[in-house]
Scaffold this active site. Structure first.
Site, short mmCIF file in Angstrom:
data_model
loop_
_atom_site.label_atom_id
_atom_site.label_comp_id
_atom_site.label_asym_id
_atom_site.label_seq_id
_atom_site.Cartn_x
_atom_site.Cartn_y
_atom_site.Cartn_z
N ASP A 447 0.95 -1.20 0.01
CA ASP A 447 0.01 0.09 0.00
C ASP A 447 0.82 1.27 -0.09
O ASP A 447 2.11 1.32 0.36
CB ASP A 447 -0.73 0.00 1.15
CG ASP A 447 -2.05 0.71 0.86
OD1 ASP A 447 -2.43 1.52 0.11
OD2 ASP A 447 -3.31 0.09 1.68
N ASP A 511 -10.76 2.00 -3.21
CA ASP A 511 -11.48 1.46 -1.64
C ASP A 511 -12.86 1.44 -1.91
O ASP A 511 -13.35 0.99 -0.91
CB ASP A 511 -10.99 2.45 -0.89
CG ASP A 511 -9.48 2.09 -0.18
OD1 ASP A 511 -8.74 0.98 -0.77
OD2 ASP A 511 -8.92 3.01 0.42
C1 GLA Z 1 -5.77 1.76 2.38
C2 GLA Z 1 -6.30 0.57 1.35
C3 GLA Z 1 -7.27 -0.13 1.72
C4 GLA Z 1 -6.64 -0.90 3.14
C5 GLA Z 1 -6.28 0.28 4.03
C6 GLA Z 1 -5.63 -0.06 5.20
O1 GLA Z 1 -6.78 2.61 2.14
O2 GLA Z 1 -6.69 1.09 0.03
O3 GLA Z 1 -7.58 -1.49 1.16
O4 GLA Z 1 -5.76 -1.48 2.64
O5 GLA Z 1 -5.37 1.27 3.50
O6 GLA Z 1 -5.25 0.81 6.08
#
Ligand code: GLA
Length: 708
Positions: A447, A511
């Site tokens: 990430d 997300d």
């Molecule tokens: C980001 C990612 C999510 C998740 C969160 C965790 O927003 O896009 O899918 O992994 O971080 O903190």
């Protein structure tokens, strides 16, 4: 008269590229488009393509250069800009020589006065016709302050004057924007330090009203995960070009004597219609960009994030693992929240050891449980980040990107590490590989959750080093463990490009798991990237990011458009919903074997609320289509669905294969007969006459399968 024309030519199966040099020694693109026959006289071609000269301009007009320089009198954006303590602000690089090796043309340009040389490299992929262009600058004099070096500048075919670009925000990536190219320069500038939600590094230039199926167009994508600039402009002469490269910050790049710097590649594809462009980019990515493991059937993920957020404990996880396996998950991904002190998003990034308060016995029991259930194990990391409230930051505040004396605004309570520091690379490599080795981790969700603000090493800007340093760290981990699969996630889809995709083969595109918002996100993503790398999960009935409630069938249909998986609390599913999901899981499993080299089609629909797309297997023996209504349709009976990409002569068995079909029945008095009784028809009929659709209410859809 002998043909003395300087024409350098590359051919692929479908296209030809012809480059020539004008009288001032500047290289220019004479043709990039459909493949041309051999056997014409080069000097005659030059005669018919020589541009006219207008009054009140340069005394002799030049074709638009592949490397525009202000010193030629051109008003196009210069491909190079920089200076040596204000001197050598301009250069006159001229072609010195060229080589053609296989399908690669390299052109060397040099200027003795400014002591600069440049190599332009063009590689045309034979099979897919995607053209990769890079530019390398060689500094042959004293230190040179580089402000801009375009990866590529390509003249567009005359008829193109409409632009498609992709913009967005967190939770709403890859949104399509269309506009006309007038005489004002269009500049798309990304300053976020990552590929970005806002400005995808790609653009499509097409003729008026170019569509999915028709219209000459040129697509461009820059393979780079940092700041970028894309320029499209029509000059007053009438010719137009597109240029792209890394957007450098002031003072960021200074080349020492004899130092060279090479840009990332800009990839171009000319095509007839957007579908053809996407198919070429997809095929190219598959053979030349993506890791080899993306060629194998992709496992079904179950991700813990929206199921648990930070509520980790062993028993809860055991329950979730059981429930995920029960609906068919094949890889369990433990998302954010597992490492030391990480009980919410305000702390602990950088402290990559298991939180022993929560995982009293370490991760081993979790990993064992996952494996007992026959699943692979994946773990979330955000390697480039550090929380001010972390042991790492307390030990090494100097490791974060900053400018001394200025306040770096926090984003998601975190700062960015200066990845170019070797000690940071070593630290992260140690932390990650230790865990990967200890638990035989199959996959990492990598990430990157914030923009770079004040990306300095204390004094100087260093944003342009970050992507390469990140690639290097990924490469080192992959070298250490070649079977490791890495997914690119960046607050959802803010890092998908042909740079990072050379080491990551799956993208968490958003997300936002709301299936209705996902329709547009998936569509935008599909312009440049193939479906098998698109992480696509069935979420909760009420989407966490939008609050929209949708039915399970719609969520599953949309998830089936990519690498299918789950991001929900499977423990809370009813017996009935579990059974429904298992059916979709089986459907995914039975088709994923051919997904990795399928041809993707977006089907144009008159009604813009109707989203139709699908995939056809490489041998055209199978196809799978989804049609979903984004909102209530204007008409009672939607238009016919006209399929694409089938073999006209072959007979296809057509059926609606969908557990949720009954749900549709209540919205119309009668469904068209074929929906219940399978039909067998030649591809030609399906691609010309098409299929009557049932009444489709808002936010519902159907899935159609064709088998030859
Ligand atoms: C980001 C990612 C999510 C998740 C969160 C965790 O927003 O896009 O899918 O992994 O971080 O903190």
């Amino acid at each position: 008269m002998a043909d003395t024309a300087q024409l350098w030519r590359l051919d692929s199966q479908q296209t030809s590229l012809i480059v020539s040099v004008d009288t001032s020694g500047s290289p220019y693109l004479l043709w990039f488009g459909d493949r041309l026959a051999e056997g014409f006289a080069g000097d005659q071609l030059l005669a018919v393509t020589e541009p006219a000269t207008a009054k009140a301009g340069l005394d002799r007009s030049m074709p638009l250069s592949l490397f525009p320089q202000a010193s030629s009198g051109s008003t196009a954006a210069p491909a190079l800009s920089g200076h040596r303590n204000s001197a050598n602000f301009a250069a006159q690089l001229k072609v010195e020589n060229h080589t053609i090796t296989g399908n690669t043309l390299s052109i060397l340009m040099r200027d003795q006065v400014s002591k600069l040389a440049v190599t332009l490299t063009f590689t045309l992929d034979d099979e897919t016709s995607v053209l990769a262009v890079t530019t390398e600058l060689h500094n042959e004099g004293a230190a040179f302050q580089l402000d801009w070096l375009a990866s590529a500048t390509l003249q567009m075919p005359d008829k193109l004057d409409e632009i498609l670009s992709l913009s967005g925000r967190w939770g709403r990536e890859y949104q399509i924007e269309r506009q006309r190219l007038g005489f004002n320069r269009l500049q798309i500038e990304n300053t976020t330090g990552r590929t970005s939600h806002e400005h995808f590094p790609g653009i499509v230039l097409g003729c008026e009203k170019f569509s999915e199926q028709q219209g000459q167009l040129l697509g461009m994508h820059l393979g780079w995960s940092g700041n970028h600039r894309i320029i499209a402009e029509r000059l007053s002469s009438g010719s137009a070009y597109v240029q792209a490269g890394i957007a450098l910050l002031p003072g960021e790049l200074c080349l020492a004597e004899n130092q060279s710097w090479k840009t990332p590649a800009a990839y171009f594809c000319c095509a007839n219609g957007l579908n053809q462009m996407s198919q070429r980019f997809h095929q190219f990515a598959r053979k030349a960009i993506l890791p080899q493991w993306t060629r194998s059937p992709r496992p079904i993920h179950a991700n813990s994030w929206e199921a648990l957020y930070f509520e980790h404990d062993e028993n809860t996880l055991f329950g979730l693992i059981d429930a995920a396996a029960n609906i068919g998950a094949e890889r369990f991904v433990l998302d954010d929240g597992w490492f030391k002190g990480r009980r919410d998003d305000t702390t602990a990034l950088g402290d990559w050891t298991v939180d022993e308060d929560v995982y009293v016995n370490g991760l081993t029991p979790i990993v064992n449980k996952v494996r007992e259930k026959g699943m692979q194990f994946g773990l979330w990391f955000e390697p480039e980040m550090v929380s001010p409230n972390s042991d790492l930051y307390r030990r090494h505040p100097e490791w974060s990107l900053h400018v001394a004396g200025l306040d770096t605004p926090l984003a998601r309570h975190q700062l960015v590490l200066n990845l170019a520091l070797i000690e940071v690379q070593d630290y992260l490599f140690e932390c990650i590989h230790r865990l990967v080795d200890e638990h035989d981790i199959d996959y990492i969700k990598w990430d990157m959750n914030r923009n770079l603000v004040l990306p300095g090493d204390g004094t100087k800007a260093c944003a342009a080093q970050q992507p390469d340093a990140c690639y290097a760290l990924m490469d080192r981990l992959i070298k250490h463990r070649p079977s490791l699969e890495i997914e690119s996630c960046s607050s959802g889809g803010a890092r998908a490009d042909f740079g990072v995709l050379q080491r990551t083969g799956r993208v968490w595109v958003s997300d936002n798991i709301d299936p209705i918002d996902r329709l547009r996100i998936h569509k935008g993503f599909s312009y440049f990237f193939p479906p098998e790398i698109m992480g696509s999960h069935v979420g909760h009935d009420t989407a966490h990011l939008t609050g929209r409630k949708t039915n399970l069938h719609t969520r599953a249909l949309v998830a089936l458009q990519g690498q299918y998986g789950f991001e929900l609390d499977a423990r809370a599913l009813s017996i009935n919903d579990q059974a429904v999901l298992r059916e979709y899981t089986d459907l995914y499993k039975s088709n994923r074997g051919w997904l990795a080299d399928a041809t993707h089609w977006r089907i144009p629909t008159r009604n813009r609320a109707l989203f139709a797309s699908g995939i056809v297997s490489a041998d055209q023996s199978r196809a799978q289509w989804t049609i979903i209504a984004e909102q209530s349709l204007d008409e009672t009976c939607p238009e016919r669905l006209v399929l694409q990409g089938l073999s006209a002569e072959r007979l296809y068995h057509v059926r609606v294969h969908q557990p949720g079909l009954q749900a549709l029945q209540q919205f119309g008095a009668r469904l068209p007969a074929w929906v219940f009784e399978d039909v067998t028809l030649p591809g030609e009929i399906l691609m010309k006459i098409g299929l009557s659709l049932p009444v489709i209410p808002a936010q519902a859809g159907l899935l159609i399968e064709c088998v030859a």
